[in-house]
Design an enzyme around this catalytic site. Structure first.
Site, PDB file in Angstrom:
ATOM      1  N   ASP A 119       0.842  -1.240   0.007  1.00 38.74           N
ATOM      2  CA  ASP A 119      -0.012   0.091  -0.061  1.00 38.74           C
ATOM      3  C   ASP A 119       0.844   1.186  -0.013  1.00 38.74           C
ATOM      4  OD1 ASP A 119       0.904  -1.020   2.648  1.00 38.74           O
ATOM      5  OD2 ASP A 119      -0.290   0.692   3.337  1.00 38.74           O
ATOM      6  N   GLU A 120       0.226   2.428  -0.443  1.00 32.72           N
ATOM      7  CA  GLU A 120       0.873   3.740  -0.313  1.00 32.72           C
ATOM      8  C   GLU A 120       2.394   3.572  -0.867  1.00 32.72           C
ATOM      9  OE1 GLU A 120      -0.186   4.867   3.794  1.00 32.72           O
ATOM     10  OE2 GLU A 120      -2.038   5.719   2.938  1.00 32.72           O
TER      11      GLU A 120
END
Length: 483
Positions: free
Chosen positions: A148-149
């Site tokens: 993620d991210e």
């Protein structure tokens, strides 16, 4: 046990990159997790895993030992909680890439967030991390590999050169690394299915996702922690993922750690609404695709941020969310069940009350943290900024020059000493409660962020007062000289 829940798996996420609980506390809360309706754990170890060999530098000071990891897994088994370990392999690699010895594997030299996907050593690094984690989790049916991210992807030197070539895009770069990590997992652990957070996949066109081969290798975890989550949009996203070839999907809500990086108290109403929205998504989405839901409980927004709500503080929210997912909402009978589980006579979901309430493990911490968060700073502010004697006769000008009318010492000192004594007693009690659950560095950090600034302001006032009282009273404010 599952009632009317559309989520077969209900995982409690333990974010161990901040204020990791001692194993003794986990032994107390795991039975409660089970009783509330959880049947799994997502363990995000980060630097609390006992990495060995060339990875030993990743360990935090109080990292769990291998026997402690085995004890955690044993406790989970006793309480019918299936464990899914989480190893970050792309973004949120700060705990790895902050180390000078591994800094050359950063995507952008200045930032330790993201791994450089072009280096063979990068895959070897995450492969070694995965191997050590899986060695202590034999038979794990799933492994969460993060992803993620992935901030700044495409901005490194190697990526810039790669992106100049025809047909190369950031999406393709992202998918190729996800695929490499997933293939690594499946080649060595064919019975273990990789999970990934879905945010890097959302904007990628269907045809590109389908052609990448990633849908056959991983199960996305769709995360959204908003109280006003877009149900229709999520249902469309699930349908998109189905068309791309993903066979299983997971949802991720939050029970704490999603409403502010420095949040000290958990807004239960927000998290209840978030989880109820996920129930609506499940009712709208493609049938039988949802494997389960992860109730995330973030402890830091990233490796370098401050602590948000401590685990014991978030337990009433977790109870409300789990029971709502289990029974299809938070009706009065569900509220009564939650109050019974927690030993709380009247649970408030809309505001921070009920200090001293509850008999669940860590309820003393909740009561004391609530008391400190609601009243410490405000009581000190009231004395320093609104007391007529302090503001009228001992403001910044007078304090700096140690000037005071002697009679004012008698008006200011007793209430200041009383306030300091009262809060010192509360803080001693809180510190003792925290030390039973957390390691010393976490206790120190929480107190330094949330308690000491207010106490130090009070102590500074009393110190200035003593010095002013001992100074010669001959000079008037008008005649006072700058130091």
């Amino acid at each position: 046990m599952s009632g009317s829940s559309p989520f077969k798996m209900r995982l409690v996420h333990l974010d161990l990159k901040g204020a990791p609980p001692k194993v003794s506390y986990l032994s107390e809360v795991f039975p409660l997790f089970h009783a509330l309706g959880a049947n799994g754990l997502l363990l995000e170890y980060e630097d609390m895993f006992p990495y060995e060999g060339h990875l030993r530098l990743l360990r935090a000071k109080h990292a769990y030992s291998p026997p402690e990891i085995k004890e955690i897994l044993h406790l989970a088994t006793l309480n019918e909680l299936e464990v899914i370990p989480l190893v970050q392999t792309f973004g949120h690699m700060e705990f790895v890439l902050k180390h000078e010895a591994l800094a050359h594997l950063r995507e952008v030299a200045l930032f330790p967030n993201t791994l450089n996907p072009h280096e063979a050593e990068s895959l070897a690094l995450v492969g070694a991390m995965i191997s050590q984690v899986m060695e202590l989790h034999p038979g794990a049916r799933w492994l969460h590999v993060g992803c993620d991210e992935v901030y700044y992807l495409g901005e490194g030197e190697a990526s810039r050169r790669w992106l100049q070539q025809e047909h190369n895009t950031k999406a393709r770069l992202c998918l190729s690394h996800m695929k490499a990590v997933a293939c690594h997992v499946l080649a060595r652990h064919p019975a273990t299915r990789p999970l990934v957070w879905d945010d890097m996949l959302r904007a990628i066109p269907e045809d590109q996702l389908a052609a990448s081969g990633v849908p056959q290798l991983v199960e996305p975890v769709l995360w959204d922690y908003g109280a006003d989550l877009d149900v229709h949009g999520k249902a469309l996203l699930m349908e998109k993922y189905r068309k791309c070839g993903f066979l299983r999907l997971w949802a991720a809500s939050a029970f704490k750690g999603a409403t502010g990086a420095s949040q000290a108290l958990t807004p239960i109403e927000h998290h209840l609404r978030n989880n109820v929205q996920w129930l609506r998504v499940a009712a709208r989405g493609p049938a039988d695709m949802l494997q389960g839901i992860v109730l995330t409980g973030w402890q830091r927004y990233d490796h370098f941020s401050v602590l948000c709500e401590l685990l014991p503080v978030g337990i009433p929210s977790l109870a409300v969310c789990l029971q709502s997912l289990l029974h299809g909402g938070f009706a009065e009978d569900v509220k009564a069940r939650v109050e019974n589980f927690l030993g709380i006579s009247n649970l408030e979901t809309t505001d921070f009350t009920g200090e001293g309430a509850g008999s669940f493990p860590g309820s003393d911490i909740l009561a004391l943290v609530t008391h400190v968060s609601l009243h410490l700073r405000s009581s000190v502010d009231a004395l320093l900024e609104r007391d007529r004697y302090v503001t009228g006769w001992f403001g910044p000008y007078h304090r700096r020059r140690k000037l005071i009318h002697p009679v004012m010492v008698q008006h200011i000192q007793p209430p200041a000493l009383s306030l300091l004594a009262r809060w010192s007693t509360v803080v001693q009690e809180l510190e003792a409660a925290l030390r039973r659950v957390f390691y010393p560095d976490a206790v120190e950090e929480w107190l330094e962020e949330n308690v000491r600034p207010s106490l130090q302001r009070l102590q500074a006032l009393l110190q200035d007062l003593r010095e002013a009282a001992n100074a010669s009273p001959s000079a008037s404010p008008q005649a006072g000289q700058d130091p």
